[in-house]
Design an enzyme around this catalytic site. Structure first.
Site, PDB file in Angstrom:
ATOM      1  N   LYS A  11       0.840  -1.203   0.000  1.00  0.00           N
ATOM      2  CA  LYS A  11       0.000   0.000   0.000  1.00  0.00           C
ATOM      3  C   LYS A  11       0.876   1.255   0.000  1.00  0.00           C
ATOM      4  O   LYS A  11       2.089   1.185   0.248  1.00  0.00           O
ATOM      5  CB  LYS A  11      -0.931  -0.043   1.218  1.00  0.00           C
ATOM      6  CG  LYS A  11      -1.880  -1.260   1.204  1.00  0.00           C
ATOM      7  CD  LYS A  11      -2.873  -1.208   2.359  1.00  0.00           C
ATOM      8  CE  LYS A  11      -3.791  -2.421   2.342  1.00  0.00           C
ATOM      9  NZ  LYS A  11      -4.835  -2.337   3.397  1.00  0.00           N
ATOM     10  N   TYR A  51     -12.324  -2.509  -3.553  1.00  0.00           N
ATOM     11  CA  TYR A  51     -12.808  -2.659  -2.180  1.00  0.00           C
ATOM     12  C   TYR A  51     -14.342  -2.613  -2.101  1.00  0.00           C
ATOM     13  O   TYR A  51     -14.890  -2.313  -1.039  1.00  0.00           O
ATOM     14  CB  TYR A  51     -12.206  -1.570  -1.285  1.00  0.00           C
ATOM     15  CG  TYR A  51     -10.794  -1.874  -0.816  1.00  0.00           C
ATOM     16  CD1 TYR A  51     -10.515  -2.985  -0.028  1.00  0.00           C
ATOM     17  CD2 TYR A  51      -9.739  -1.034  -1.136  1.00  0.00           C
ATOM     18  CE1 TYR A  51      -9.230  -3.265   0.416  1.00  0.00           C
ATOM     19  CE2 TYR A  51      -8.435  -1.305  -0.701  1.00  0.00           C
ATOM     20  CZ  TYR A  51      -8.202  -2.420   0.079  1.00  0.00           C
ATOM     21  OH  TYR A  51      -6.930  -2.691   0.528  1.00  0.00           O
ATOM     22  N   PHE A  59     -15.422   3.082   7.209  1.00  0.00           N
ATOM     23  CA  PHE A  59     -14.057   3.485   6.833  1.00  0.00           C
ATOM     24  C   PHE A  59     -13.830   3.496   5.319  1.00  0.00           C
ATOM     25  O   PHE A  59     -12.737   3.801   4.857  1.00  0.00           O
ATOM     26  CB  PHE A  59     -13.020   2.582   7.514  1.00  0.00           C
ATOM     27  CG  PHE A  59     -13.165   1.105   7.205  1.00  0.00           C
ATOM     28  CD1 PHE A  59     -12.704   0.572   6.011  1.00  0.00           C
ATOM     29  CD2 PHE A  59     -13.750   0.246   8.128  1.00  0.00           C
ATOM     30  CE1 PHE A  59     -12.835  -0.780   5.727  1.00  0.00           C
ATOM     31  CE2 PHE A  59     -13.883  -1.116   7.851  1.00  0.00           C
ATOM     32  CZ  PHE A  59     -13.418  -1.623   6.645  1.00  0.00           C
ATOM     33  N   ARG A  87      -1.417 -14.401   4.298  1.00  0.00           N
ATOM     34  CA  ARG A  87      -2.138 -13.768   5.409  1.00  0.00           C
ATOM     35  C   ARG A  87      -1.350 -13.913   6.713  1.00  0.00           C
ATOM     36  O   ARG A  87      -1.319 -13.007   7.544  1.00  0.00           O
ATOM     37  CB  ARG A  87      -3.531 -14.401   5.572  1.00  0.00           C
ATOM     38  CG  ARG A  87      -4.485 -14.222   4.392  1.00  0.00           C
ATOM     39  CD  ARG A  87      -4.971 -12.816   4.201  1.00  0.00           C
ATOM     40  NE  ARG A  87      -5.526 -12.219   5.388  1.00  0.00           N
ATOM     41  CZ  ARG A  87      -6.262 -11.091   5.378  1.00  0.00           C
ATOM     42  NH1 ARG A  87      -6.525 -10.461   4.227  1.00  0.00           N
ATOM     43  NH2 ARG A  87      -6.722 -10.567   6.489  1.00  0.00           N
ATOM     44  N   THR A  93      -5.160  -7.405  10.705  1.00  0.00           N
ATOM     45  CA  THR A  93      -5.519  -6.135  10.066  1.00  0.00           C
ATOM     46  C   THR A  93      -5.037  -4.945  10.883  1.00  0.00           C
ATOM     47  O   THR A  93      -4.451  -4.001  10.344  1.00  0.00           O
ATOM     48  CB  THR A  93      -7.057  -6.053   9.896  1.00  0.00           C
ATOM     49  OG1 THR A  93      -7.502  -7.214   9.184  1.00  0.00           O
ATOM     50  CG2 THR A  93      -7.461  -4.797   9.149  1.00  0.00           C
ATOM     51  N   ARG A 104       2.795  -6.429   9.185  1.00  0.00           N
ATOM     52  CA  ARG A 104       2.022  -5.336   9.772  1.00  0.00           C
ATOM     53  C   ARG A 104       2.543  -4.947  11.155  1.00  0.00           C
ATOM     54  O   ARG A 104       2.570  -3.767  11.505  1.00  0.00           O
ATOM     55  CB  ARG A 104       0.544  -5.716   9.804  1.00  0.00           C
ATOM     56  CG  ARG A 104      -0.095  -5.591   8.404  1.00  0.00           C
ATOM     57  CD  ARG A 104      -1.443  -6.223   8.322  1.00  0.00           C
ATOM     58  NE  ARG A 104      -2.194  -5.818   7.130  1.00  0.00           N
ATOM     59  CZ  ARG A 104      -3.344  -6.355   6.761  1.00  0.00           C
ATOM     60  NH1 ARG A 104      -3.880  -7.328   7.492  1.00  0.00           N
ATOM     61  NH2 ARG A 104      -3.964  -5.930   5.679  1.00  0.00           N
ATOM     62  N   ASN A 114      -1.977  -0.021   6.844  1.00  0.00           N
ATOM     63  CA  ASN A 114      -1.410  -1.276   7.346  1.00  0.00           C
ATOM     64  C   ASN A 114      -0.549  -2.006   6.309  1.00  0.00           C
ATOM     65  O   ASN A 114      -0.374  -3.212   6.359  1.00  0.00           O
ATOM     66  CB  ASN A 114      -2.512  -2.167   7.929  1.00  0.00           C
ATOM     67  CG  ASN A 114      -3.580  -2.502   6.911  1.00  0.00           C
ATOM     68  OD1 ASN A 114      -3.443  -2.188   5.741  1.00  0.00           O
ATOM     69  ND2 ASN A 114      -4.633  -3.172   7.356  1.00  0.00           N
ATOM     70  N   HIS A 117      -1.930  -5.580   1.470  1.00  0.00           N
ATOM     71  CA  HIS A 117      -3.199  -6.272   1.241  1.00  0.00           C
ATOM     72  C   HIS A 117      -2.895  -7.705   0.840  1.00  0.00           C
ATOM     73  O   HIS A 117      -1.905  -7.963   0.146  1.00  0.00           O
ATOM     74  CB  HIS A 117      -3.988  -5.614   0.105  1.00  0.00           C
ATOM     75  CG  HIS A 117      -5.134  -6.456  -0.370  1.00  0.00           C
ATOM     76  ND1 HIS A 117      -6.376  -6.416   0.228  1.00  0.00           N
ATOM     77  CD2 HIS A 117      -5.214  -7.416  -1.336  1.00  0.00           C
ATOM     78  CE1 HIS A 117      -7.168  -7.297  -0.368  1.00  0.00           C
ATOM     79  NE2 HIS A 117      -6.490  -7.919  -1.323  1.00  0.00           N
ATOM     80  N   GLU A 128      -9.416 -11.025  -7.532  1.00  0.00           N
ATOM     81  CA  GLU A 128      -8.518  -9.885  -7.343  1.00  0.00           C
ATOM     82  C   GLU A 128      -7.333  -9.933  -8.307  1.00  0.00           C
ATOM     83  O   GLU A 128      -6.889  -8.895  -8.802  1.00  0.00           O
ATOM     84  CB  GLU A 128      -8.019  -9.854  -5.889  1.00  0.00           C
ATOM     85  CG  GLU A 128      -9.130  -9.467  -4.916  1.00  0.00           C
ATOM     86  CD  GLU A 128      -8.678  -9.463  -3.459  1.00  0.00           C
ATOM     87  OE1 GLU A 128      -9.522  -9.129  -2.612  1.00  0.00           O
ATOM     88  OE2 GLU A 128      -7.508  -9.791  -3.171  1.00  0.00           O
TER      89      GLU A 128
HETATM   90  P1  IDP Z   1      -7.620  -7.124   5.659  1.00  0.00           P
HETATM   91  O1  IDP Z   1      -6.838  -6.153   4.797  1.00  0.00           O
HETATM   92  O2  IDP Z   1      -6.807  -7.612   6.826  1.00  0.00           O
HETATM   93  O3  IDP Z   1      -8.227  -8.258   4.863  1.00  0.00           O
HETATM   94  P2  IDP Z   1     -10.301  -5.965   5.766  1.00  0.00           P
HETATM   95  O4  IDP Z   1     -11.258  -6.147   6.887  1.00  0.00           O
HETATM   96  O5  IDP Z   1     -10.565  -6.713   4.489  1.00  0.00           O
HETATM   97  O6  IDP Z   1      -8.824  -6.302   6.315  1.00  0.00           O
HETATM   98  O7  IDP Z   1     -10.233  -4.415   5.465  1.00  0.00           O
HETATM   99  C1  IDP Z   1      -9.654  -3.909   4.274  1.00  0.00           C
HETATM  100  C2  IDP Z   1      -8.805  -2.718   4.622  1.00  0.00           C
HETATM  101  O8  IDP Z   1      -9.625  -1.667   5.113  1.00  0.00           O
HETATM  102  C3  IDP Z   1      -7.777  -2.948   5.743  1.00  0.00           C
HETATM  103  O9  IDP Z   1      -6.603  -3.592   5.320  1.00  0.00           O
HETATM  104  C4  IDP Z   1      -7.524  -1.535   6.209  1.00  0.00           C
HETATM  105  O10 IDP Z   1      -6.647  -0.825   5.316  1.00  0.00           O
HETATM  106  C5  IDP Z   1      -8.922  -0.937   6.107  1.00  0.00           C
HETATM  107  N1  IDP Z   1      -9.648  -1.073   7.379  1.00  0.00           N
HETATM  108  C6  IDP Z   1     -10.183  -2.212   7.896  1.00  0.00           C
HETATM  109  N2  IDP Z   1     -10.782  -1.978   9.078  1.00  0.00           N
HETATM  110  C7  IDP Z   1     -10.632  -0.647   9.314  1.00  0.00           C
HETATM  111  C8  IDP Z   1     -11.040   0.213  10.392  1.00  0.00           C
HETATM  112  O11 IDP Z   1     -11.658  -0.196  11.376  1.00  0.00           O
HETATM  113  N3  IDP Z   1     -10.674   1.542  10.277  1.00  0.00           N
HETATM  114  C9  IDP Z   1      -9.990   2.029   9.205  1.00  0.00           C
HETATM  115  N4  IDP Z   1      -9.587   1.245   8.175  1.00  0.00           N
HETATM  116  C10 IDP Z   1      -9.909  -0.067   8.231  1.00  0.00           C
HETATM  117 MG    MG Z   2      -9.648  -8.176   3.370  1.00  0.00          MG
END
Ligand code: IDP
Ligand code: MG
Length: 145
Positions: A11, A51, A59, A87, A93, A104, A114, A117, A128
């Site tokens: 990212k 997304y 968010f 993962r 996350t 991370r 973070n 992805h 994807e």
């Molecule tokens: P992941 O990337 O670990 O699969 P997801 O739940 O799919 O997590 O969320 C996608 C992305 O959205 C996250 O990697 C992060 O950048 C962002 N995100 C997820 N949860 C939050 C939150 O609670 N606040 C702000 N950004 C979030």
């Molecule tokens: Mg995800």
């Protein structure tokens, strides 16, 4: 030995922190081979589409703004159990909850910024990868080491 492919994105915060090489080294050390790599600066429409599953989340707008704030590295990683392995290497996350030694934990700023992805399952991995790469852009090879 089930060979899988998964989509990985470094990212914008990962590029700003100068850790592209360190992140790719971790994938290689864990047997995840990049078979496609490209830099891109995502448009708002591309990030929203990628997304789309999170469209209703509070968010979502900030996430799209972040993901379009600078270039990203798009990669297809190939290897045994690549989807789950990626993962595991990424970590949780929210970096506050990420295990020691994960990308991370070591590099992320917060739950949004973070650093990486990774696809979360076989169906999302397929979709994807196809979102960003044509089949002819994937170049598998074998390790001889
Ligand atoms: P992941 O990337 O670990 O699969 P997801 O739940 O799919 O997590 O969320 C996608 C992305 O959205 C996250 O990697 C992060 O950048 C962002 N995100 C997820 N949860 C939050 C939150 O609670 N606040 C702000 N950004 C979030
Ligand atoms: Mg995800």
């Amino acid at each position: 030995m089930v060979q899988e492919r998964t989509l990985s994105i470094i990212k914008p915060d990962g590029l700003e922190k100068g850790v592209i090489g360190k992140i790719i080294a971790r994938f290689e050390e864990h047997g995840l081979k990049p078979v496609a790599i490209r830099l891109a600066h995502l448009s708002t429409r591309e990030a929203e589409g990628f997304y789309a599953v999170h469209k209703a989340r509070p968010f979502f707008k900030d996430l799209v703004t972040f993901m379009t704030s600078g270039p990203v590295v798009l990669m297809v990683l190939e290897g045994e159990n690549a989807i789950q392995r990626n993962r595991d290497i990424m970590g949780a996350t929210n970096p506050a909850n990420a295990a020691p030694g994960t990308i991370r934990k070591d590099f992320a700023t917060d739950v949004e910024k973070n650093t990486v992805h990774g696809s979360d399952g076989p169906d999302t991995a397929k979709a994807e990868i196809a979102y960003f790469f044509r089949e002819t852009e994937l170049h598998p090879y074998a390790y001889r080491r």
